[in-house]
Design a protein around this motif. Sequence first.
Motif, short mmCIF file in Angstrom:
data_model
loop_
_atom_site.label_atom_id
_atom_site.label_comp_id
_atom_site.label_asym_id
_atom_site.label_seq_id
_atom_site.Cartn_x
_atom_site.Cartn_y
_atom_site.Cartn_z
N ARG A 163 0.88 -1.31 0.03
CA ARG A 163 0.09 0.01 -0.04
C ARG A 163 0.88 1.24 0.14
N GLU A 164 1.89 1.11 0.89
CA GLU A 164 2.65 2.30 0.89
C GLU A 164 3.36 2.72 -0.40
N GLU A 165 4.03 1.72 -1.19
CA GLU A 165 4.75 1.67 -2.35
C GLU A 165 3.81 2.47 -3.49
N LEU A 166 2.54 1.86 -3.32
CA LEU A 166 1.50 2.30 -4.27
C LEU A 166 1.03 3.80 -4.09
N HIS A 167 1.20 4.38 -2.71
CA HIS A 167 0.87 5.74 -2.54
C HIS A 167 1.95 6.37 -3.09
N ALA A 168 3.08 6.00 -2.92
CA ALA A 168 4.25 6.66 -3.27
C ALA A 168 4.21 7.31 -4.75
N VAL A 169 3.95 6.04 -5.40
CA VAL A 169 3.74 6.13 -6.73
C VAL A 169 2.79 7.24 -7.34
N VAL A 170 1.48 7.39 -6.69
CA VAL A 170 0.53 8.23 -6.82
C VAL A 170 1.01 9.56 -6.45
N GLU A 171 1.75 9.67 -5.32
CA GLU A 171 2.40 10.88 -4.91
C GLU A 171 3.33 11.69 -5.88
N ARG A 172 4.11 10.61 -6.22
CA ARG A 172 5.07 10.95 -7.56
C ARG A 172 4.32 11.83 -8.51
N TYR A 173 3.22 11.19 -9.18
CA TYR A 173 2.64 11.84 -10.14
C TYR A 173 1.95 13.27 -9.69
N ARG A 174 1.64 13.23 -8.62
CA ARG A 174 0.81 14.36 -7.79
C ARG A 174 1.72 15.66 -7.89
N THR A 175 3.15 15.23 -7.23
CA THR A 175 4.05 16.12 -7.22
C THR A 175 4.65 16.82 -8.53
N ARG A 176 4.69 15.74 -9.79
CA ARG A 176 4.94 16.22 -11.09
C ARG A 176 3.77 17.36 -11.54
N GLN A 177 2.50 16.75 -11.12
CA GLN A 177 1.14 17.76 -11.74
C GLN A 177 1.55 19.14 -10.79
N ASP A 178 1.69 19.39 -9.68
CA ASP A 178 2.03 20.55 -9.14
C ASP A 178 2.95 21.29 -9.78
N ALA A 179 4.31 20.72 -10.28
CA ALA A 179 5.18 21.32 -10.68
C ALA A 179 4.82 22.07 -12.19
N GLU A 180 4.31 20.95 -13.02
CA GLU A 180 3.83 21.21 -14.18
C GLU A 180 2.63 21.07 -14.65
N PRO A 181 1.33 21.65 -13.97
CA PRO A 181 0.16 21.15 -14.18
C PRO A 181 -0.30 20.84 -15.52
N GLU A 182 -0.07 21.61 -16.50
CA GLU A 182 -0.41 21.09 -17.83
C GLU A 182 0.17 20.35 -18.59
N THR A 183 1.23 19.62 -18.26
CA THR A 183 2.14 18.45 -18.80
C THR A 183 2.58 17.72 -17.70
N ALA A 184 1.60 17.12 -16.75
CA ALA A 184 1.73 16.11 -15.89
C ALA A 184 1.88 14.91 -16.35
N GLY A 185 1.84 14.44 -17.57
CA GLY A 185 2.15 13.02 -18.09
C GLY A 185 3.56 13.21 -18.73
N ASP A 186 3.80 12.22 -19.47
CA ASP A 186 5.36 12.02 -20.29
C ASP A 186 5.13 13.06 -21.20
N THR A 187 6.35 13.84 -21.56
CA THR A 187 6.24 14.97 -22.41
C THR A 187 5.97 14.51 -23.76
#
Length: 208
Positions: A163-187
């Motif tokens: 569970r904690e590993e899966l939460h960490a993966v989601v949090e990594r994507y959330r952090t990318r979204q906060d940094a680059e909200p319009e291009t949160a996916g792979d460039t």
Amino acid sequence: MPDEPAAGAPDPGVISLDPRTLRGLAHPLRIRLLAALREYGPATASGLAGRLGESSGATSYHLRQLAAYGFVEEDPGRGTARERWWKAAHSGTRFNAAGFLAHADPEVRAAIGLLGREVAATHAAELETWLATVGDWPEEWRRSFDLSDFALRLTPAGARALREELHAVVERYRTRQDAEPETAGDTAEAGETAHVRVHLHTFPRAAD
């Protein structure tokens, strides 16, 4: 239903429930109101009533109750003398589900049970809505969704680690979204973003 973190500084964007605030949140409409404000942003009681199919009197009352327990607050930049605008006070909620389930107070145990059932019902409703409307979405989104389940043999510690590993993966994507909200996916696949729901359920099942 995440547990409290074992250590580290508290996240100011996440509210940690105690027995009092748990009881304040444990109402079906309050849970839905808070979820709507977190996902869609500030709104009025009448706007939320239209979104949720409730009366404005009911949404107004329960918004005031949520405010009394610290879950929502008025948005002074939008409010007028005629109608209040409300916003979520935090981006998420954290609580010790195991501790509440074993609490000596039966009202606390009932409240955590209600909260869990409402979350499960919300997840089911969101999935039903997606399946009913999937044909209306562009092909790129139809190819991106997932509907999977897995059966594993784990110890309690192993299940918690997963569970904690899966939460960490989601949090990594959330952090990318906060940094680059319009291009949160792979460039290479950057495009228009949408609200994406990720449901995670891990629980043991009794042996046959």
